[in-house]
Design a protein around this motif. Structure first.
Motif, PDB file in Angstrom:
ATOM      1  N   ARG A  71       0.909  -1.088   0.064  1.00 22.93           N
ATOM      2  CA  ARG A  71       0.034  -0.051   0.074  1.00 22.93           C
ATOM      3  C   ARG A  71       0.909   1.231  -0.061  1.00 22.93           C
ATOM      4  NH1 ARG A  71      -4.847   0.997   4.345  1.00 22.93           N
ATOM      5  NH2 ARG A  71      -5.851   2.681   3.256  1.00 22.93           N
ATOM      6  N   ILE A  72       1.030   1.639  -1.123  1.00 26.31           N
ATOM      7  CA  ILE A  72       1.934   2.940  -1.471  1.00 26.31           C
ATOM      8  C   ILE A  72       1.123   4.325  -1.464  1.00 26.31           C
ATOM      9  CG2 ILE A  72       3.908   3.830  -2.807  1.00 26.31           C
ATOM     10  CD1 ILE A  72       4.777   1.093  -1.413  1.00 26.31           C
ATOM     11  N   LEU A  73       1.623   5.194  -0.825  1.00 29.57           N
ATOM     12  CA  LEU A  73       1.050   6.613  -0.948  1.00 29.57           C
ATOM     13  C   LEU A  73       1.533   7.496  -1.790  1.00 29.57           C
ATOM     14  CD1 LEU A  73       0.570   7.649   2.806  1.00 29.57           C
ATOM     15  CD2 LEU A  73      -1.082   6.994   1.343  1.00 29.57           C
ATOM     16  N   TYR A  74       2.798   7.344  -2.203  1.00 27.61           N
ATOM     17  CA  TYR A  74       3.456   8.162  -3.151  1.00 27.61           C
ATOM     18  C   TYR A  74       4.802   7.683  -3.509  1.00 27.61           C
ATOM     19  CZ  TYR A  74       5.709  12.488  -4.470  1.00 27.61           C
ATOM     20  OH  TYR A  74       6.282  13.644  -5.384  1.00 27.61           O
ATOM     21  N   VAL A 135       9.384  12.507   7.273  1.00 26.17           N
ATOM     22  CA  VAL A 135       8.962  12.331   5.947  1.00 26.17           C
ATOM     23  C   VAL A 135       9.051  13.205   5.073  1.00 26.17           C
ATOM     24  CG1 VAL A 135       6.910  11.390   4.817  1.00 26.17           C
ATOM     25  CG2 VAL A 135       7.352  10.373   6.897  1.00 26.17           C
ATOM     26  N   VAL A 136       8.553  14.310   5.379  1.00 27.48           N
ATOM     27  CA  VAL A 136       8.731  15.554   4.557  1.00 27.48           C
ATOM     28  C   VAL A 136       9.944  15.735   4.224  1.00 27.48           C
ATOM     29  CG1 VAL A 136       8.225  18.174   4.207  1.00 27.48           C
ATOM     30  CG2 VAL A 136       6.268  16.674   5.463  1.00 27.48           C
ATOM     31  N   ASP A 137      10.722  15.727   5.227  1.00 26.98           N
ATOM     32  CA  ASP A 137      12.429  16.217   5.073  1.00 26.98           C
ATOM     33  C   ASP A 137      12.830  15.132   4.157  1.00 26.98           C
ATOM     34  OD1 ASP A 137      12.202  18.523   6.796  1.00 26.98           O
ATOM     35  OD2 ASP A 137      13.050  17.240   8.318  1.00 26.98           O
ATOM     36  N   TYR A 138      12.608  13.893   4.035  1.00 28.23           N
ATOM     37  CA  TYR A 138      13.258  13.016   3.314  1.00 28.23           C
ATOM     38  C   TYR A 138      12.922  13.604   1.717  1.00 28.23           C
ATOM     39  CZ  TYR A 138      13.972   8.876   0.577  1.00 28.23           C
ATOM     40  OH  TYR A 138      14.473   7.961  -0.496  1.00 28.23           O
ATOM     41  N   PHE A 139      11.402  13.683   1.673  1.00 27.91           N
ATOM     42  CA  PHE A 139      11.218  13.954   0.047  1.00 27.91           C
ATOM     43  C   PHE A 139      11.964  15.440  -0.386  1.00 27.91           C
ATOM     44  CE2 PHE A 139       8.422  10.588   0.768  1.00 27.91           C
ATOM     45  CZ  PHE A 139       8.478   9.937  -0.366  1.00 27.91           C
ATOM     46  N   LEU A 140      12.120  16.302   0.617  1.00 30.87           N
ATOM     47  CA  LEU A 140      12.670  17.612   0.220  1.00 30.87           C
ATOM     48  C   LEU A 140      14.040  17.365  -0.043  1.00 30.87           C
ATOM     49  CD1 LEU A 140      11.164  19.978   2.931  1.00 30.87           C
ATOM     50  CD2 LEU A 140      10.693  20.126   0.391  1.00 30.87           C
ATOM     51  N   TRP A 141      14.641  16.210   0.553  1.00 34.52           N
ATOM     52  CA  TRP A 141      16.154  15.956   0.336  1.00 34.52           C
ATOM     53  C   TRP A 141      16.237  15.311  -0.942  1.00 34.52           C
ATOM     54  CZ3 TRP A 141      17.784  10.599   2.129  1.00 34.52           C
ATOM     55  CH2 TRP A 141      19.358  10.515   1.875  1.00 34.52           C
ATOM     56  N   ARG A 142      15.588  14.366  -1.380  1.00 37.79           N
ATOM     57  CA  ARG A 142      15.697  13.872  -2.692  1.00 37.79           C
ATOM     58  C   ARG A 142      15.439  14.710  -3.639  1.00 37.79           C
ATOM     59  NH1 ARG A 142      19.191  11.801  -1.488  1.00 37.79           N
ATOM     60  NH2 ARG A 142      19.339  10.831  -3.430  1.00 37.79           N
ATOM     61  N   GLN A 143      14.426  15.880  -3.526  1.00 39.53           N
ATOM     62  CA  GLN A 143      14.202  16.784  -4.570  1.00 39.53           C
ATOM     63  C   GLN A 143      15.365  17.632  -4.567  1.00 39.53           C
ATOM     64  OE1 GLN A 143      11.430  20.190  -4.610  1.00 39.53           O
ATOM     65  NE2 GLN A 143      10.187  19.099  -6.087  1.00 39.53           N
ATOM     66  N   GLU A 144      15.942  18.175  -3.627  1.00 34.23           N
ATOM     67  CA  GLU A 144      17.228  18.680  -3.856  1.00 34.23           C
ATOM     68  C   GLU A 144      18.385  18.136  -4.454  1.00 34.23           C
ATOM     69  OE1 GLU A 144      19.774  22.138  -3.371  1.00 34.23           O
ATOM     70  OE2 GLU A 144      17.515  22.086  -3.145  1.00 34.23           O
ATOM     71  N   ASP A 145      18.423  16.883  -4.013  1.00 32.15           N
ATOM     72  CA  ASP A 145      19.595  16.246  -4.780  1.00 32.15           C
ATOM     73  C   ASP A 145      19.073  15.966  -6.362  1.00 32.15           C
ATOM     74  OD1 ASP A 145      21.691  14.056  -4.389  1.00 32.15           O
ATOM     75  OD2 ASP A 145      20.115  12.917  -5.722  1.00 32.15           O
ATOM     76  N   ARG A 243       6.762  21.271   0.289  1.00 29.52           N
ATOM     77  CA  ARG A 243       6.522  20.616   1.394  1.00 29.52           C
ATOM     78  C   ARG A 243       5.003  20.544   1.747  1.00 29.52           C
ATOM     79  NH1 ARG A 243       9.295  20.761   6.403  1.00 29.52           N
ATOM     80  NH2 ARG A 243      11.056  21.928   5.140  1.00 29.52           N
ATOM     81  N   GLU A 244       4.388  21.677   1.300  1.00 33.67           N
ATOM     82  CA  GLU A 244       3.269  21.700   1.561  1.00 33.67           C
ATOM     83  C   GLU A 244       2.313  20.482   0.740  1.00 33.67           C
ATOM     84  OE1 GLU A 244       1.839  25.499   0.098  1.00 33.67           O
ATOM     85  OE2 GLU A 244       2.960  26.564   1.972  1.00 33.67           O
ATOM     86  N   PHE A 245       2.942  20.182  -0.636  1.00 39.64           N
ATOM     87  CA  PHE A 245       2.227  19.131  -1.308  1.00 39.64           C
ATOM     88  C   PHE A 245       2.422  17.809  -0.459  1.00 39.64           C
ATOM     89  CE2 PHE A 245       3.354  15.698  -4.302  1.00 39.64           C
ATOM     90  CZ  PHE A 245       2.261  15.753  -5.169  1.00 39.64           C
ATOM     91  N   ILE A 246       3.588  17.533  -0.192  1.00 40.19           N
ATOM     92  CA  ILE A 246       3.793  16.339   0.518  1.00 40.19           C
ATOM     93  C   ILE A 246       2.880  16.309   1.924  1.00 40.19           C
ATOM     94  CG2 ILE A 246       5.363  14.891   2.178  1.00 40.19           C
ATOM     95  CD1 ILE A 246       5.950  14.826  -1.071  1.00 40.19           C
ATOM     96  N   VAL A 247       2.702  17.231   2.843  1.00 36.38           N
ATOM     97  CA  VAL A 247       1.992  17.426   4.001  1.00 36.38           C
ATOM     98  C   VAL A 247       0.542  17.153   3.619  1.00 36.38           C
ATOM     99  CG1 VAL A 247       0.935  19.008   5.569  1.00 36.38           C
ATOM    100  CG2 VAL A 247       3.329  18.891   5.442  1.00 36.38           C
ATOM    101  N   LYS A 248       0.076  17.619   2.396  1.00 39.16           N
ATOM    102  CA  LYS A 248      -1.309  17.204   2.015  1.00 39.16           C
ATOM    103  C   LYS A 248      -1.628  15.788   1.637  1.00 39.16           C
ATOM    104  CE  LYS A 248      -2.569  21.732  -0.134  1.00 39.16           C
ATOM    105  NZ  LYS A 248      -2.809  22.433  -1.178  1.00 39.16           N
ATOM    106  N   LEU A 249      -0.422  14.959   1.142  1.00 38.75           N
ATOM    107  CA  LEU A 249      -0.595  13.583   1.087  1.00 38.75           C
ATOM    108  C   LEU A 249      -0.745  13.149   2.285  1.00 38.75           C
ATOM    109  CD1 LEU A 249       2.232  12.972  -1.648  1.00 38.75           C
ATOM    110  CD2 LEU A 249      -0.271  12.466  -1.914  1.00 38.75           C
ATOM    111  N   LEU A 250      -0.131  13.376   3.186  1.00 38.04           N
ATOM    112  CA  LEU A 250      -0.178  12.655   4.557  1.00 38.04           C
ATOM    113  C   LEU A 250      -1.268  13.174   5.497  1.00 38.04           C
ATOM    114  CD1 LEU A 250       3.592  13.603   5.969  1.00 38.04           C
ATOM    115  CD2 LEU A 250       2.698  11.638   4.546  1.00 38.04           C
ATOM    116  N   ASP A 251      -2.187  14.365   4.911  1.00 36.80           N
ATOM    117  CA  ASP A 251      -3.117  14.746   5.734  1.00 36.80           C
ATOM    118  C   ASP A 251      -4.339  13.897   5.051  1.00 36.80           C
ATOM    119  OD1 ASP A 251      -2.182  16.458   7.375  1.00 36.80           O
ATOM    120  OD2 ASP A 251      -2.653  17.972   6.019  1.00 36.80           O
TER     121      ASP A 251
END
Length: 260
Positions: A71-74, A135-145, A243-251
Protein backbone atom coordinates in the motif's frame (compact mmCIF):
# COMPACT_ATOMS: atom_id res chain seq x y z
CA UNK A 1 14.30 -35.72 14.64
CA UNK A 2 10.77 -34.91 13.51
CA UNK A 3 10.59 -32.60 10.51
CA UNK A 4 8.73 -29.84 12.38
CA UNK A 5 11.42 -29.72 15.05
CA UNK A 6 14.15 -29.83 12.38
CA UNK A 7 12.41 -27.03 10.45
CA UNK A 8 12.21 -24.79 13.52
CA UNK A 9 15.84 -25.40 14.40
CA UNK A 10 17.01 -24.39 10.92
CA UNK A 11 14.75 -21.35 10.55
CA UNK A 12 16.53 -19.78 13.52
CA UNK A 13 19.53 -19.21 11.23
CA UNK A 14 17.39 -17.94 8.38
CA UNK A 15 15.61 -15.43 10.60
CA UNK A 16 18.52 -14.42 12.83
CA UNK A 17 19.03 -11.11 11.02
CA UNK A 18 15.36 -10.29 10.43
CA UNK A 19 14.50 -6.70 11.24
CA UNK A 20 10.95 -5.45 11.59
CA UNK A 21 9.80 -1.83 11.26
CA UNK A 22 7.63 -1.24 14.30
CA UNK A 23 4.03 -0.01 13.99
CA UNK A 24 3.77 3.77 14.14
CA UNK A 25 7.00 4.25 12.19
CA UNK A 26 6.79 5.50 8.62
CA UNK A 27 8.39 3.30 5.96
CA UNK A 28 10.13 4.75 2.95
CA UNK A 29 12.07 2.67 0.45
CA UNK A 30 14.67 3.87 -2.02
CA UNK A 31 15.72 1.88 -5.07
CA UNK A 32 18.74 2.60 -7.22
CA UNK A 33 19.65 1.23 -10.62
CA UNK A 34 22.79 -0.93 -10.59
CA UNK A 35 25.46 0.08 -13.12
CA UNK A 36 22.95 2.36 -14.84
CA UNK A 37 25.67 4.73 -16.04
CA UNK A 38 26.99 1.98 -18.30
CA UNK A 39 23.47 0.88 -19.21
CA UNK A 40 22.27 4.33 -20.23
CA UNK A 41 25.43 5.70 -21.85
CA UNK A 42 27.11 2.67 -23.44
CA UNK A 43 24.57 -0.12 -23.92
CA UNK A 44 21.39 1.83 -24.70
CA UNK A 45 22.99 5.16 -25.60
CA UNK A 46 20.22 7.28 -24.16
CA UNK A 47 20.43 11.00 -24.80
CA UNK A 48 22.49 12.90 -22.22
CA UNK A 49 21.92 14.44 -19.79
CA UNK A 50 18.19 13.57 -19.88
CA UNK A 51 16.20 11.23 -22.09
CA UNK A 52 12.41 11.05 -22.35
CA UNK A 53 12.41 7.32 -22.98
CA UNK A 54 14.48 6.65 -19.87
CA UNK A 55 12.25 8.97 -17.82
CA UNK A 56 9.17 7.06 -18.94
CA UNK A 57 10.81 3.71 -18.14
CA UNK A 58 11.46 4.93 -14.60
CA UNK A 59 7.93 6.32 -14.19
CA UNK A 60 6.39 3.07 -15.40
CA UNK A 61 8.60 1.16 -12.95
CA UNK A 62 7.28 3.36 -10.12
CA UNK A 63 3.73 2.55 -11.19
CA UNK A 64 4.50 -1.16 -11.27
CA UNK A 65 5.86 -0.96 -7.71
CA UNK A 66 2.77 0.91 -6.53
CA UNK A 67 0.62 -1.96 -7.80
CA UNK A 68 2.66 -4.98 -6.69
CA UNK A 69 0.91 -5.68 -3.39
CA UNK A 70 2.10 -2.97 -1.03
CA UNK A 71 0.00 0.00 0.00
CA UNK A 72 2.03 2.91 -1.34
CA UNK A 73 0.97 6.52 -0.80
CA UNK A 74 3.49 8.22 -3.04
CA UNK A 75 6.17 7.33 -5.54
CA UNK A 76 8.95 9.65 -6.64
CA UNK A 77 11.69 9.22 -9.22
CA UNK A 78 14.68 11.25 -10.29
CA UNK A 79 17.65 10.10 -12.34
CA UNK A 80 17.97 6.32 -11.76
CA UNK A 81 16.44 6.26 -8.28
CA UNK A 82 12.94 5.66 -6.96
CA UNK A 83 11.53 6.57 -3.55
CA UNK A 84 8.32 5.07 -2.18
CA UNK A 85 6.29 6.12 0.86
CA UNK A 86 4.22 3.37 2.46
CA UNK A 87 0.82 3.91 4.01
CA UNK A 88 1.17 3.90 7.79
CA UNK A 89 -1.24 0.97 8.02
CA UNK A 90 0.60 -1.20 5.50
CA UNK A 91 1.55 -4.48 7.16
CA UNK A 92 2.71 -6.49 4.15
CA UNK A 93 5.14 -9.27 5.17
CA UNK A 94 4.73 -8.16 8.77
CA UNK A 95 6.86 -5.08 7.93
CA UNK A 96 9.98 -7.25 7.63
CA UNK A 97 12.84 -5.29 6.09
CA UNK A 98 14.34 -8.32 4.33
CA UNK A 99 11.08 -9.16 2.57
CA UNK A 100 10.34 -5.56 1.57
CA UNK A 101 13.83 -5.04 0.17
CA UNK A 102 13.99 -8.22 -1.86
CA UNK A 103 10.44 -7.99 -3.20
CA UNK A 104 10.72 -4.37 -4.32
CA UNK A 105 14.17 -4.90 -5.86
CA UNK A 106 12.89 -7.94 -7.76
CA UNK A 107 9.70 -6.24 -8.94
CA UNK A 108 11.57 -3.13 -10.12
CA UNK A 109 14.23 -5.16 -11.92
CA UNK A 110 11.62 -7.27 -13.69
CA UNK A 111 9.38 -4.36 -14.70
CA UNK A 112 12.25 -2.23 -16.02
CA UNK A 113 13.97 -5.10 -17.82
CA UNK A 114 10.81 -6.25 -19.58
CA UNK A 115 10.01 -2.72 -20.74
CA UNK A 116 13.56 -2.01 -21.89
CA UNK A 117 14.24 -5.42 -23.40
CA UNK A 118 17.59 -5.68 -21.64
CA UNK A 119 18.46 -7.17 -18.21
CA UNK A 120 18.66 -4.44 -15.58
CA UNK A 121 18.75 -4.61 -11.79
CA UNK A 122 17.88 -2.41 -8.83
CA UNK A 123 18.91 -2.55 -5.21
CA UNK A 124 16.60 -1.42 -2.42
CA UNK A 125 16.94 -0.08 1.09
CA UNK A 126 14.20 0.47 3.65
CA UNK A 127 14.32 3.79 5.50
CA UNK A 128 12.37 4.05 8.78
CA UNK A 129 11.20 7.61 9.45
CA UNK A 130 10.05 8.44 12.99
CA UNK A 131 7.48 11.17 12.28
CA UNK A 132 5.77 13.17 9.56
CA UNK A 133 8.38 15.92 9.82
CA UNK A 134 11.10 13.50 8.77
CA UNK A 135 8.90 12.14 5.98
CA UNK A 136 8.61 15.65 4.56
CA UNK A 137 12.34 16.23 5.05
CA UNK A 138 13.15 13.00 3.23
CA UNK A 139 11.32 14.01 0.07
CA UNK A 140 12.65 17.57 0.23
CA UNK A 141 16.14 16.05 0.46
CA UNK A 142 15.63 13.84 -2.57
CA UNK A 143 14.22 16.72 -4.59
CA UNK A 144 17.17 18.94 -3.67
CA UNK A 145 19.45 16.10 -4.78
CA UNK A 146 17.58 16.01 -8.10
CA UNK A 147 18.04 19.76 -8.53
CA UNK A 148 21.78 19.59 -7.86
CA UNK A 149 22.25 16.57 -10.09
CA UNK A 150 20.37 18.27 -12.94
CA UNK A 151 22.49 21.42 -12.74
CA UNK A 152 25.73 19.42 -12.64
CA UNK A 153 24.62 17.17 -15.49
CA UNK A 154 23.69 20.04 -17.79
CA UNK A 155 26.99 21.80 -17.06
CA UNK A 156 29.03 18.64 -17.54
CA UNK A 157 27.45 17.68 -20.85
CA UNK A 158 27.59 21.25 -22.11
CA UNK A 159 31.35 21.20 -21.61
CA UNK A 160 31.64 17.72 -23.12
CA UNK A 161 29.79 18.82 -26.26
CA UNK A 162 32.31 21.62 -26.59
CA UNK A 163 35.03 18.98 -26.85
CA UNK A 164 36.24 18.93 -23.24
CA UNK A 165 37.48 15.56 -21.98
CA UNK A 166 35.58 13.84 -19.13
CA UNK A 167 38.22 14.38 -16.42
CA UNK A 168 38.75 18.00 -17.41
CA UNK A 169 35.01 18.73 -17.38
CA UNK A 170 34.69 17.13 -13.95
CA UNK A 171 37.63 19.10 -12.56
CA UNK A 172 36.28 22.39 -13.95
CA UNK A 173 32.98 21.88 -12.10
CA UNK A 174 34.55 20.78 -8.81
CA UNK A 175 34.23 23.51 -6.23
CA UNK A 176 32.18 25.72 -8.56
CA UNK A 177 29.26 27.46 -6.83
CA UNK A 178 25.64 27.05 -7.87
CA UNK A 179 25.55 30.62 -9.19
CA UNK A 180 28.73 30.02 -11.22
CA UNK A 181 27.23 26.88 -12.75
CA UNK A 182 24.08 28.78 -13.67
CA UNK A 183 26.24 31.48 -15.22
CA UNK A 184 28.23 28.85 -17.15
CA UNK A 185 25.01 27.70 -18.79
CA UNK A 186 23.58 31.19 -19.23
CA UNK A 187 26.70 32.33 -21.05
CA UNK A 188 25.99 29.58 -23.58
CA UNK A 189 22.35 30.53 -24.06
CA UNK A 190 20.88 28.06 -21.56
CA UNK A 191 18.64 29.38 -18.79
CA UNK A 192 18.52 26.60 -16.20
CA UNK A 193 15.23 27.95 -14.82
CA UNK A 194 13.56 27.41 -18.19
CA UNK A 195 14.47 23.72 -18.45
CA UNK A 196 11.66 21.15 -17.97
CA UNK A 197 10.54 20.84 -14.36
CA UNK A 198 10.80 17.03 -14.37
CA UNK A 199 14.54 17.27 -15.03
CA UNK A 200 15.13 19.60 -12.08
CA UNK A 201 12.55 18.36 -9.57
CA UNK A 202 11.86 14.73 -10.44
CA UNK A 203 8.50 13.10 -11.12
CA UNK A 204 5.79 12.16 -8.61
CA UNK A 205 3.21 9.38 -8.85
CA UNK A 206 0.20 9.37 -6.54
CA UNK A 207 -3.32 8.05 -6.23
CA UNK A 208 -6.14 10.46 -6.88
CA UNK A 209 -9.89 10.15 -7.13
CA UNK A 210 -11.50 10.80 -10.49
CA UNK A 211 -15.14 10.79 -11.42
CA UNK A 212 -16.08 8.16 -13.99
CA UNK A 213 -19.41 7.62 -15.63
CA UNK A 214 -20.77 4.23 -14.70
CA UNK A 215 -23.99 2.41 -15.46
CA UNK A 216 -26.67 1.27 -13.02
CA UNK A 217 -28.25 -1.92 -14.44
CA UNK A 218 -31.13 -1.68 -11.95
CA UNK A 219 -32.28 1.77 -13.06
CA UNK A 220 -30.75 1.65 -16.54
CA UNK A 221 -29.22 5.05 -15.99
CA UNK A 222 -25.77 6.54 -16.15
CA UNK A 223 -24.34 6.89 -12.65
CA UNK A 224 -21.20 8.85 -11.75
CA UNK A 225 -18.75 7.04 -9.49
CA UNK A 226 -15.42 7.88 -7.91
CA UNK A 227 -12.42 5.73 -8.78
CA UNK A 228 -8.85 5.88 -7.59
CA UNK A 229 -6.16 5.85 -10.25
CA UNK A 230 -2.45 6.53 -10.48
CA UNK A 231 -1.63 10.05 -11.58
CA UNK A 232 1.79 11.20 -12.78
CA UNK A 233 2.92 14.71 -11.85
CA UNK A 234 5.65 15.98 -14.17
CA UNK A 235 5.52 19.52 -12.82
CA UNK A 236 6.11 19.13 -9.10
CA UNK A 237 6.33 22.24 -6.95
CA UNK A 238 9.61 22.91 -5.18
CA UNK A 239 10.81 24.26 -1.87
CA UNK A 240 8.09 25.30 0.55
CA UNK A 241 5.33 24.45 -1.92
CA UNK A 242 6.69 20.93 -2.24
CA UNK A 243 6.64 20.68 1.54
CA UNK A 244 2.95 21.61 1.47
CA UNK A 245 2.37 19.07 -1.31
CA UNK A 246 3.79 16.22 0.83
CA UNK A 247 1.93 17.39 3.95
CA UNK A 248 -1.36 17.26 2.04
CA UNK A 249 -0.60 13.67 1.00
CA UNK A 250 -0.09 12.73 4.64
CA UNK A 251 -3.23 14.57 5.72
CA UNK A 252 -5.24 12.73 3.11
CA UNK A 253 -4.13 9.43 4.63
CA UNK A 254 -5.19 10.58 8.09
CA UNK A 255 -8.66 11.53 6.84
CA UNK A 256 -9.14 8.04 5.49
CA UNK A 257 -9.22 6.80 9.07
CA UNK A 258 -11.39 9.52 10.65
CA UNK A 259 -14.44 8.12 12.51
CA UNK A 260 -16.66 10.19 10.22
Amino acid sequence: MKFNDFDRSMRIYEQSLDQIILPGIWIAARLDGRSFTRLTKEICQFEAPFDLRFRDLMVNTVKALMQCGFRILYGYTQSDEISLLFHMQDNTFGRKVRKINTTLAGEASAAFSLALGHPSTFDCRVIPLPDTGRVVDYFLWRQEDAHRNALNAHCYWTLRREGMQPRKATSVLEGMSVSDKNELLFARGINFNDLPAWQKRGVGVLLRETEKEGYNPMTHTATPSLRRELYTEYDLPMGEKYREFIVKLLDRQNHEHDPD
